[in-house]
Scaffold this active site. Structure first.
Site, PDB file in Angstrom:
ATOM      1  CB  SER A 161      -0.997   0.014   1.225  1.00 40.65           C
ATOM      2  OG  SER A 161      -1.960  -0.864   1.018  1.00 40.65           O
ATOM      3  CG  HIS A 213      -1.454   3.908   3.814  1.00 42.60           C
ATOM      4  ND1 HIS A 213      -2.873   3.636   4.517  1.00 42.60           N
ATOM      5  CD2 HIS A 213      -1.014   2.525   3.598  1.00 42.60           C
ATOM      6  CE1 HIS A 213      -3.170   2.319   4.379  1.00 42.60           C
ATOM      7  NE2 HIS A 213      -1.835   1.620   3.910  1.00 42.60           N
TER       8      HIS A 213
END
Length: 354
Positions: A161, A213
């Protein structure tokens, strides 16, 4: 990249030229009606065939299958969605900053990330080529790993991610730096910002590493100004462009503001990665210098806790039978293990104390 579990950015529609995209390779010779329209044929470009992103997807799947097989999920894990698969991890090796982005914590984690990678990555590779998008993906993933390691030092974090958020950050930078070639500028910007905001907001849930992230997004955003200044393979000089619209070759290759953004972004990238790596190698925990930063990755509510207290278990072994008791919550379970490693026992303890 996530702690125990992860969330992946999802992007469901093209962003260029408003709600519809006309790809130069998707149109045949213009009809007489089209020829009479205010659009003119500029040049024919062959559509770039995306191969790097599918290769990344295959690599992630292969690594997942290998890791699940080696770690033997049915015997060494409390829960298994697919009992022929398993789990991974260890710590204190620098190369894990790279390898962690190729590992996943479960089948659904893998599927969500790979679907997002296909939707976002193939589009970018067709637009900018495999070299630039490949570097954007890998460097963003490293940036996410570095920021994650600086804030999360007592938990395991894996997943793609961080790299995926890097692609989203690159898309936002590309929209800004190529603002003049968009038709519906505000619609494209608002759509992309909403998608990014929603995915970052999901990152405040427990067991999601939002630091990866954020690190991946910031790295990708700066890299976007470096790598994605201008699309190639015919995305600027489209086969059908507005009449009188100058081609890319009619003037300077890049504009002044693009050069300025390129230089500033490159400087910030070099400084950011240098400082981050120095702090990481010195063992600095950034939570000691930022008392509120942990809220960026998890916000406690009445429904869940963000407690990151180090876990510990008491182990009692009889032959190949190991009984673990979590010191944090009192839960216990028995496993059949043959000469288990310390990291394997620690992984089982982490699940037991979850």
């Amino acid at each position: 990249m996530a702690t125990v579990s992860d969330t992946a950015p999802m992007l469901g529609q093209s962003r260029r030229s408003g709600s519809k995209t006309i790809h130069p390779a998707s149109l045949e010779s213009p009809s007489p009606a089209a020829a009479a329209s205010p659009y003119r044929e500029v040049k024919h470009f062959k559509k770039w065939f995306s191969w790097l992103i599918p290769t990344f997807v295959v690599a992630n799947i292969v690594m997942f299958v290998i890791s699940m097989y080696v770690n033997n999920c049915p015997k060494n894990s409390l829960s298994c969605v697919a009992r022929f698969l398993g789990r991974v991890v260890d710590r204190h090796q620098g190369w894990r900053l790279i390898t962690c982005m190729w590992l996943h914590g479960g089948l659904f984690h893998l599927l969500a990330n790979m679907l997002s990678l296909i939707v976002i990555g193939i589009r970018l590779e067709q637009e900018f080529g495999f070299v630039r998008v490949g570097l954007l993906y890998l460097i963003s993933g490293l940036g996410g790993s570095v920021l994650s390691a600086l804030f999360i030092q007592s938990n395991i974090s894996v997943g793609a991610s961080g790299a995926l958020f890097g692609l989203l950050g690159g898309m936002l930078a590309e929209l800004i730096v190529n603002w003049t070639i968009y038709a519906n500028k505000l619609a494209a910007l608002s759509t992309l910002v909403i998608i990014i905001a929603i995915n970052l907001a999901v990152g405040i849930l427990p067991h999601v590493d939002n630091f990866a992230h954020i690190g991946g997004f910031l790295s990708g955003f700066l890299l976007g100004f470096v790598f994605l200044i201008r699309p190639h393979f015919g995305w600027v000089n489209r086969r059908y462009g507005p009449a009188g619209h100058p081609s890319q070759s009619s003037g300077a290759k890049f504009k002044t503001y693009q050069y300025v953004l390129w230089v500033l972004s490159l400087i910030l990238l070099i400084v950011g990665f240098t400082v981050g790596m120095v702090l990481l190698l010195r063992g600095v925990d950034l939570n000691d210098h930022c008392s509120w930063c942990h809220y960026l990755s998890c916000v406690p509510t009445s429904r869940w806790s963000c407690n990151t207290e180090p876990i510990s278990c008491q182990a009692v072994s009889i032959g190949n039978e190991y009984t673990l008791t979590c010191s944090n919550n009192g839960r216990n379970s028995t496993y059949s293990l043959f000469n288990p490693s310390q990291s394997q026992i620690q992984g089982l303890c982490a699940e037991l104390c979850r």
